[in-house]
Motif scaffolding. Structure first.
Motif, PDB file in Angstrom:
ATOM      1  N   GLY A  51      10.240  -7.479 -20.904  1.00 24.22           N
ATOM      2  CA  GLY A  51      10.520  -8.359 -19.776  1.00 24.22           C
ATOM      3  C   GLY A  51       9.317  -8.711 -18.917  1.00 24.22           C
ATOM      4  N   ILE A  52       8.134  -8.215 -19.313  1.00 27.31           N
ATOM      5  CA  ILE A  52       6.941  -8.443 -18.483  1.00 27.31           C
ATOM      6  C   ILE A  52       5.908  -9.266 -19.257  1.00 27.31           C
ATOM      7  CG2 ILE A  52       5.025  -7.323 -17.268  1.00 27.31           C
ATOM      8  CD1 ILE A  52       6.899  -4.822 -17.044  1.00 27.31           C
ATOM      9  N   PRO A  53       5.577 -10.463 -18.737  1.00 25.80           N
ATOM     10  CA  PRO A  53       4.527 -11.236 -19.402  1.00 25.80           C
ATOM     11  C   PRO A  53       3.153 -10.596 -19.162  1.00 25.80           C
ATOM     12  CG  PRO A  53       5.253 -12.366 -17.406  1.00 25.80           C
ATOM     13  CD  PRO A  53       6.130 -11.153 -17.554  1.00 25.80           C
ATOM     14  N   ASN A  54       2.402 -10.448 -20.241  1.00 26.86           N
ATOM     15  CA  ASN A  54       1.050  -9.892 -20.119  1.00 26.86           C
ATOM     16  C   ASN A  54       0.072 -11.061 -20.114  1.00 26.86           C
ATOM     17  OD1 ASN A  54      -1.455  -8.749 -20.366  1.00 26.86           O
ATOM     18  ND2 ASN A  54      -0.858  -7.272 -21.922  1.00 26.86           N
TER      19      ASN A  54
ATOM     20  N   LEU B  95      -2.706  -5.118 -12.651  1.00 29.29           N
ATOM     21  CA  LEU B  95      -3.504  -4.923 -13.863  1.00 29.29           C
ATOM     22  C   LEU B  95      -2.924  -3.788 -14.687  1.00 29.29           C
ATOM     23  CD1 LEU B  95      -6.284  -6.064 -14.842  1.00 29.29           C
ATOM     24  CD2 LEU B  95      -7.368  -4.181 -13.624  1.00 29.29           C
ATOM     25  N   ASN B  96      -2.294  -2.852 -14.009  1.00 23.16           N
ATOM     26  CA  ASN B  96      -1.837  -1.593 -14.594  1.00 23.16           C
ATOM     27  C   ASN B  96      -0.426  -1.761 -15.184  1.00 23.16           C
ATOM     28  OD1 ASN B  96      -0.687   0.967 -14.900  1.00 23.16           O
ATOM     29  ND2 ASN B  96      -1.564   1.769 -12.997  1.00 23.16           N
ATOM     30  N   PRO B  97      -0.267  -1.519 -16.500  1.00 20.37           N
ATOM     31  CA  PRO B  97       1.052  -1.715 -17.111  1.00 20.37           C
ATOM     32  C   PRO B  97       2.117  -0.776 -16.556  1.00 20.37           C
ATOM     33  CG  PRO B  97      -0.440  -0.614 -18.648  1.00 20.37           C
ATOM     34  CD  PRO B  97      -1.266  -1.038 -17.467  1.00 20.37           C
ATOM     35  N   HIS B  98       1.719   0.439 -16.149  1.00 18.88           N
ATOM     36  CA  HIS B  98       2.679   1.377 -15.555  1.00 18.88           C
ATOM     37  C   HIS B  98       3.201   0.802 -14.239  1.00 18.88           C
ATOM     38  CE1 HIS B  98       1.062   4.208 -18.443  1.00 18.88           C
ATOM     39  NE2 HIS B  98      -0.133   4.004 -17.960  1.00 18.88           N
ATOM     40  N   ALA B  99       2.302   0.214 -13.471  1.00 23.23           N
ATOM     41  CA  ALA B  99       2.690  -0.390 -12.197  1.00 23.23           C
ATOM     42  C   ALA B  99       3.630  -1.560 -12.429  1.00 23.23           C
ATOM     43  CB  ALA B  99       1.452  -0.843 -11.428  1.00 23.23           C
ATOM     44  N   CYS B 100       3.330  -2.393 -13.433  1.00 20.26           N
ATOM     45  CA  CYS B 100       4.202  -3.541 -13.716  1.00 20.26           C
ATOM     46  C   CYS B 100       5.613  -3.080 -14.024  1.00 20.26           C
ATOM     47  CB  CYS B 100       3.663  -4.346 -14.902  1.00 20.26           C
ATOM     48  SG  CYS B 100       2.162  -5.257 -14.503  1.00 20.26           S
ATOM     49  N   ARG B 101       5.735  -2.011 -14.797  1.00 21.07           N
ATOM     50  CA  ARG B 101       7.076  -1.507 -15.131  1.00 21.07           C
ATOM     51  C   ARG B 101       7.777  -0.978 -13.886  1.00 21.07           C
ATOM     52  NH1 ARG B 101       4.709  -0.301 -20.281  1.00 21.07           N
ATOM     53  NH2 ARG B 101       3.899   1.706 -19.601  1.00 21.07           N
ATOM     54  N   ALA B 102       7.012  -0.252 -13.055  1.00 18.46           N
ATOM     55  CA  ALA B 102       7.601   0.306 -11.830  1.00 18.46           C
ATOM     56  C   ALA B 102       8.076  -0.813 -10.911  1.00 18.46           C
ATOM     57  CB  ALA B 102       6.570   1.182 -11.113  1.00 18.46           C
ATOM     58  N   ALA B 108      11.144  -6.575  -8.493  1.00 18.57           N
ATOM     59  CA  ALA B 108      10.178  -7.679  -8.410  1.00 18.57           C
ATOM     60  C   ALA B 108      10.068  -8.344  -9.784  1.00 18.57           C
ATOM     61  CB  ALA B 108       8.813  -7.161  -7.977  1.00 18.57           C
ATOM     62  N   GLU B 109       9.739  -9.626  -9.793  1.00 19.01           N
ATOM     63  CA  GLU B 109       9.430 -10.284 -11.060  1.00 19.01           C
ATOM     64  C   GLU B 109       7.993  -9.907 -11.406  1.00 19.01           C
ATOM     65  OE1 GLU B 109      10.684 -14.437 -11.551  1.00 19.01           O
ATOM     66  OE2 GLU B 109      11.507 -14.314  -9.544  1.00 19.01           O
ATOM     67  N   ALA B 110       7.854  -9.030 -12.397  1.00 20.49           N
ATOM     68  CA  ALA B 110       6.542  -8.451 -12.674  1.00 20.49           C
ATOM     69  C   ALA B 110       5.727  -9.303 -13.632  1.00 20.49           C
ATOM     70  CB  ALA B 110       6.716  -7.049 -13.246  1.00 20.49           C
ATOM     71  N   VAL B 111       4.435  -9.404 -13.335  1.00 20.47           N
ATOM     72  CA  VAL B 111       3.493 -10.128 -14.185  1.00 20.47           C
ATOM     73  C   VAL B 111       2.247  -9.267 -14.307  1.00 20.47           C
ATOM     74  CG1 VAL B 111       2.074 -12.201 -14.421  1.00 20.47           C
ATOM     75  CG2 VAL B 111       4.312 -12.366 -13.316  1.00 20.47           C
ATOM     76  N   ARG B 112       1.810  -9.013 -15.543  1.00 23.31           N
ATOM     77  CA  ARG B 112       0.557  -8.274 -15.705  1.00 23.31           C
ATOM     78  C   ARG B 112      -0.588  -9.275 -15.611  1.00 23.31           C
ATOM     79  NH1 ARG B 112      -1.525  -4.309 -20.478  1.00 23.31           N
ATOM     80  NH2 ARG B 112      -3.239  -3.422 -19.255  1.00 23.31           N
ATOM     81  N   ALA B 113      -1.448  -9.065 -14.613  1.00 20.86           N
ATOM     82  CA  ALA B 113      -2.441 -10.092 -14.314  1.00 20.86           C
ATOM     83  C   ALA B 113      -3.675  -9.502 -13.654  1.00 20.86           C
ATOM     84  CB  ALA B 113      -1.831 -11.130 -13.372  1.00 20.86           C
ATOM     85  N   PRO B 118      -3.518 -15.964 -13.485  1.00 23.66           N
ATOM     86  CA  PRO B 118      -2.497 -16.750 -14.195  1.00 23.66           C
ATOM     87  C   PRO B 118      -1.480 -17.418 -13.280  1.00 23.66           C
ATOM     88  CG  PRO B 118      -1.841 -14.467 -14.218  1.00 23.66           C
ATOM     89  CD  PRO B 118      -3.089 -14.565 -13.343  1.00 23.66           C
ATOM     90  N   PHE B 119      -1.824 -17.673 -12.025  1.00 27.64           N
ATOM     91  CA  PHE B 119      -0.865 -18.335 -11.146  1.00 27.64           C
ATOM     92  C   PHE B 119      -1.292 -19.784 -10.937  1.00 27.64           C
ATOM     93  CE2 PHE B 119      -0.325 -13.844 -10.582  1.00 27.64           C
ATOM     94  CZ  PHE B 119       1.046 -13.731 -10.749  1.00 27.64           C
ATOM     95  N   ALA B 120      -0.312 -20.681 -11.107  1.00 25.74           N
ATOM     96  CA  ALA B 120      -0.601 -22.114 -11.135  1.00 25.74           C
ATOM     97  C   ALA B 120      -0.951 -22.640  -9.738  1.00 25.74           C
ATOM     98  CB  ALA B 120       0.601 -22.862 -11.706  1.00 25.74           C
ATOM     99  N   ALA B 121      -1.660 -23.758  -9.699  1.00 22.08           N
ATOM    100  CA  ALA B 121      -2.053 -24.379  -8.441  1.00 22.08           C
ATOM    101  C   ALA B 121      -0.814 -24.748  -7.617  1.00 22.08           C
ATOM    102  CB  ALA B 121      -2.885 -25.629  -8.720  1.00 22.08           C
ATOM    103  N   ASP B 122      -0.902 -24.548  -6.325  1.00 23.94           N
ATOM    104  CA  ASP B 122       0.169 -24.931  -5.388  1.00 23.94           C
ATOM    105  C   ASP B 122       1.533 -24.341  -5.745  1.00 23.94           C
ATOM    106  OD1 ASP B 122      -1.582 -26.449  -3.902  1.00 23.94           O
ATOM    107  OD2 ASP B 122      -1.148 -28.296  -4.991  1.00 23.94           O
TER     108      ASP B 122
END
Lengths: 62, 226
Positions: A51-54, B95-102, B108-113, B118-122
């Motif tokens: 469920g998480i985009p990398n 950045l941390n995959p463990h944090a994204c899972r938590a 929260a809608e989690a994004v590894r970044a 990876p966030f679009a303009a505006d």
């Protein structure tokens, strides 16, 4: 990952849109559990796992 | 875990190191040890602390629309903002995959970044960031997830500056950045840098602790487009 997240995320390298391929959806809420995001410009692939985009660039993934 | 022989866990109050016998640690290393002890080392995800509380409060009061917490860690701040119900949606990146899972577990809608890459303009109405900010000696780094969550490099601003370089791009013109700043990082330097990147800066929360003063800066894009 909710499908509507596509309006908010982009390719981290060139900021172009991402195209979604769904491999598995959650049956209850419709969220994408497994899938792939592909940059419409450079073609780089970003996995969706559990469920998480990398969206890390390839050289930062591990 | 630490190989510096300073005995980070002895008595908590500025453990006697080599020559540093003042009661209050002032150099990066001993401050870091004291903070690390307060926060519990060993967990791969940063646990919520005083700074998280201050940022969450500011987020609940001010973040609306589409909200992103950068470096969300456990997702606790994002959860607080979401629970308050004033934001339309709350995203958490790390950045941390463990944090994204938590963070995902906390709703929260989690994004590894990496930061805002990876966030679009505006696309965002509010961006919250409690950056890794402890000044760290490059010869004495831990090189693990806990360090990534705490260390801001030699100046303490290694993550803050690239974040501010890019923050105006994904932010909507009437959007808002809420940035947690510690006195350890250099408050005036951060304000000056934000202004140089086209933001107006206002302090919206401030609290003092034994080793640091924490502030939340509200940054808004300057309308003259400078």
């Amino acid at each position: 990952m909710k499908e509507s997240l596509l309006d908010i995320i982009c390719c981290p390298l060139d900021k172009h849109d991402l195209e979604l391929t769904v491999e598995e959806r959650d049956e209850e809420d419709g969220e994408i559990v497994e899938g792939l995001l592909v940059c419409t410009d450079c073609g780089e692939e970003y996995p969706i796992e559990e469920g998480i985009p990398n969206l890390l660039p390839p050289d930062m993934r591990e | 875990m630490s190989d510096d022989g300073a005995g980070a866990g002895d008595d908590g109050a500025g453990g006697a190191g080599d020559g540093a016998d003042e009661g209050v640690p002032t150099d990066g290393e001993s401050t870091r040890d004291a903070l690390a002890e307060r926060r519990g080392l060993g967990d791969p995800v940063y646990a919520p602390a005083e700074d998280s509380g201050l940022l969450a409060e500011a987020g609940v009061d001010r973040a609306r629309g589409v909200v992103l917490e950068v470096g969300t860690g456990s997702g606790w701040v994002a959860e607080r903002v979401r629970a308050a119900g004033a934001a339309d949606r709350v995203l958490g990146s790390d950045l941390n995959p463990h944090a994204c899972r938590a963070a995902r577990e906390r709703g929260a809608e989690a994004v590894r970044a990496d930061l805002l890459d990876p966030f679009a303009a505006d696309s965002l109405d509010a961006i919250l960031f409690n950056p890794p900010y402890l000044p760290t000696d490059p010869d004495n780094e831990w090189d693990d997830w806990q360090e990534a969550a705490l260390s801001g490099g030699e100046s303490g601003r290694d993550l803050i500056e690239p974040f501010l370089d890019d923050a105006a791009r994904p932010l909507r013109p009437d959007g808002l950045v809420l940035l947690l700043v510690s006195s350890l990082t250099g408050f005036p330097e951060v304000v000056e840098y934000a202004v140089s990147q086209g933001f107006d800066a206002e302090t919206v929360a401030e609290e003092s602790y034994p080793y640091e003063t924490l502030s939340v800066l509200a940054l808004t894009p300057r309308s003259d487009g400078a």
